[in-house]
Design a protein around this motif. Sequence first.
Motif, mmCIF file in Angstrom:
data_model
loop_
_atom_site.group_PDB
_atom_site.id
_atom_site.type_symbol
_atom_site.label_atom_id
_atom_site.label_comp_id
_atom_site.label_asym_id
_atom_site.label_seq_id
_atom_site.Cartn_x
_atom_site.Cartn_y
_atom_site.Cartn_z
ATOM 1 N N ILE A 13 0.238 8.576 -1.051
ATOM 2 C CA ILE A 13 -1.262 8.260 0.087
ATOM 3 C C ILE A 13 -0.943 6.793 0.285
ATOM 4 N N THR A 14 -1.533 6.469 1.694
ATOM 5 C CA THR A 14 -1.741 5.361 2.118
ATOM 6 C C THR A 14 -3.010 5.113 2.966
ATOM 7 N N TYR A 15 -3.435 3.750 2.957
ATOM 8 C CA TYR A 15 -4.493 3.349 3.773
ATOM 9 C C TYR A 15 -4.485 1.633 3.555
ATOM 10 N N PRO A 16 -5.274 1.167 4.557
ATOM 11 C CA PRO A 16 -5.284 -0.352 4.540
ATOM 12 C C PRO A 16 -5.731 -0.809 3.257
ATOM 13 N N LYS A 17 -5.208 -1.889 2.740
ATOM 14 C CA LYS A 17 -5.501 -2.533 1.668
ATOM 15 C C LYS A 17 -6.901 -3.281 1.813
ATOM 16 N N GLU A 18 -6.823 -3.842 2.973
ATOM 17 C CA GLU A 18 -8.141 -4.840 3.270
ATOM 18 C C GLU A 18 -8.980 -3.914 4.065
ATOM 19 N N GLY A 19 -10.265 -4.735 4.563
ATOM 20 C CA GLY A 19 -11.258 -3.863 5.388
ATOM 21 C C GLY A 19 -12.087 -2.898 4.693
ATOM 22 N N LEU A 20 -12.881 -2.368 5.264
ATOM 23 C CA LEU A 20 -14.164 -1.412 4.708
ATOM 24 C C LEU A 20 -13.272 -0.177 4.394
ATOM 25 N N THR A 21 -12.055 0.508 4.806
ATOM 26 C CA THR A 21 -11.537 1.647 4.574
ATOM 27 C C THR A 21 -10.627 1.309 3.104
ATOM 28 N N GLY A 22 -9.962 0.084 2.814
ATOM 29 C CA GLY A 22 -9.608 -0.111 1.560
ATOM 30 C C GLY A 22 -10.551 -0.506 0.419
ATOM 31 N N LEU A 39 -14.038 8.732 -9.356
ATOM 32 C CA LEU A 39 -13.494 9.895 -9.271
ATOM 33 C C LEU A 39 -12.561 9.742 -10.594
ATOM 34 N N GLY A 40 -12.138 8.563 -11.189
ATOM 35 C CA GLY A 40 -11.641 8.560 -12.474
ATOM 36 C C GLY A 40 -10.195 8.639 -11.917
ATOM 37 N N LEU A 41 -9.607 8.246 -10.806
ATOM 38 C CA LEU A 41 -8.204 8.356 -10.191
ATOM 39 C C LEU A 41 -7.502 6.969 -10.163
ATOM 40 N N ALA A 42 -8.104 5.912 -10.309
ATOM 41 C CA ALA A 42 -7.465 4.577 -10.031
ATOM 42 C C ALA A 42 -6.223 4.506 -10.631
ATOM 43 N N GLU A 43 -5.827 4.705 -11.920
ATOM 44 C CA GLU A 43 -4.647 4.593 -12.603
ATOM 45 C C GLU A 43 -3.722 5.830 -12.138
ATOM 46 N N VAL A 44 -4.208 7.083 -12.052
ATOM 47 C CA VAL A 44 -3.212 7.986 -11.477
ATOM 48 C C VAL A 44 -2.688 7.671 -10.037
ATOM 49 N N MET A 45 -3.565 7.410 -9.384
ATOM 50 C CA MET A 45 -3.065 7.010 -7.748
ATOM 51 C C MET A 45 -2.316 5.794 -7.369
ATOM 52 N N ALA A 46 -2.646 4.705 -8.475
ATOM 53 C CA ALA A 46 -1.991 3.453 -8.084
ATOM 54 C C ALA A 46 -0.351 3.407 -7.707
ATOM 55 N N PRO A 47 0.175 4.045 -8.404
ATOM 56 C CA PRO A 47 1.706 4.163 -8.231
ATOM 57 C C PRO A 47 2.099 4.779 -6.948
ATOM 58 N N LYS A 48 1.126 5.803 -6.691
ATOM 59 C CA LYS A 48 1.573 6.684 -5.455
ATOM 60 C C LYS A 48 1.020 5.897 -4.115
ATOM 61 N N THR A 49 0.363 4.801 -4.266
ATOM 62 C CA THR A 49 -0.270 4.203 -2.958
ATOM 63 C C THR A 49 0.273 3.069 -2.253
ATOM 64 N N THR A 50 0.652 3.537 -0.940
ATOM 65 C CA THR A 50 1.237 2.376 -0.201
ATOM 66 C C THR A 50 0.042 1.765 0.716
ATOM 67 N N GLU A 73 0.791 6.139 10.924
ATOM 68 C CA GLU A 73 2.017 6.069 11.428
ATOM 69 C C GLU A 73 3.085 6.185 10.624
ATOM 70 N N LEU A 74 2.921 5.804 9.347
ATOM 71 C CA LEU A 74 3.778 6.205 8.149
ATOM 72 C C LEU A 74 3.825 7.588 7.731
ATOM 73 N N VAL A 75 2.712 8.295 7.732
ATOM 74 C CA VAL A 75 2.699 9.762 7.730
ATOM 75 C C VAL A 75 3.395 10.558 8.661
ATOM 76 N N SER A 76 3.362 10.051 10.139
ATOM 77 C CA SER A 76 3.953 10.752 11.239
ATOM 78 C C SER A 76 5.578 10.570 10.967
ATOM 79 N N ARG A 77 5.831 9.550 10.313
ATOM 80 C CA ARG A 77 7.392 9.130 10.277
ATOM 81 C C ARG A 77 7.878 9.919 8.901
ATOM 82 N N GLU A 109 2.764 10.945 2.397
ATOM 83 C CA GLU A 109 2.391 12.295 2.706
ATOM 84 C C GLU A 109 0.993 12.362 3.174
ATOM 85 N N ILE A 110 0.181 11.429 2.776
ATOM 86 C CA ILE A 110 -1.527 11.603 3.126
ATOM 87 C C ILE A 110 -1.730 10.162 3.588
#
Length: 255
Positions: free
Chosen positions: A139-148, A158-169, A178-182, A186-187
């Motif tokens: 999964i990917t999203y901006p690190k900064e800003g309100l989205t991040g 949701l108790g997913l911080a540890e699970v998602m950390a290694p899967k997050t760009t 744009e990363l997803v389009s290329r 994945e998400i």
Amino acid sequence: VMQSNSVIAGILKFGLALFLVQAGGTSAAEVKVFSTIGVRSVMQELGPQFERATGHKLTISFDVANALKRRIDAGETFDVAILTVPVMDELIKQGKIVAESRVVIARGGMGLAVRASAPRPDISSTEAFKRTLVDAKSITYPKEGLTGLHMAKVMDRLGLAEVMAPKTTFTGSGSPAELVSRGEVEIAAHIIPELLAVQGVELLGPLPPEVQTYIVLPGGVSASATQPQAASELLRFLTGPAVIPVIRSKGYEPG
């Protein structure tokens, strides 16, 4: 001479800038705009329209709101800023943006997107959303800003911080979609209009109501603007009734 200087200084005040705009007293100017990437798709369409209508020239820097604030704090000059509410309010508090100039341009909810050719997992409920995140390879999203900030809170809730950390760009000023389009990730999670603006991806849908948030994007005139009249005119244009169809077409609600 002193009296003349006082008159000139008064004309440059924001309040009279609005009056001069309404009276048609502005000439062509170059307006420097700091804009959050949240309204990039809107500005890319409406910016040229404003230039054609007024003769003004816009120079727009797109980035996440926190990064733009760092540039402002470092002393970079600008005429108009379109930011998130917390950043805008802090700059107003610091006296760097004219409080009376603050207007809401648009607001948008957050969503998820996948590559156009990819399967479309269910995110219609909080449980389905959580399951989709757990099953996702990346999964990917901006690190900064309100989205991040919001996504970090959602992961914790949701108790997913540890699970998602290694899967997050994390992305910077570029669009995560744009990363997803290329096919690199994945998400993508982001404000919905920015997801819709990227070709090759499809919106899965908004975040479920229990974990949804709306990002409000206000604009304001710099307290040290070199083009306060043209800056005021730009904000009036972006909040006028004529631009509402464009704002809606990009997935936003008008301010």
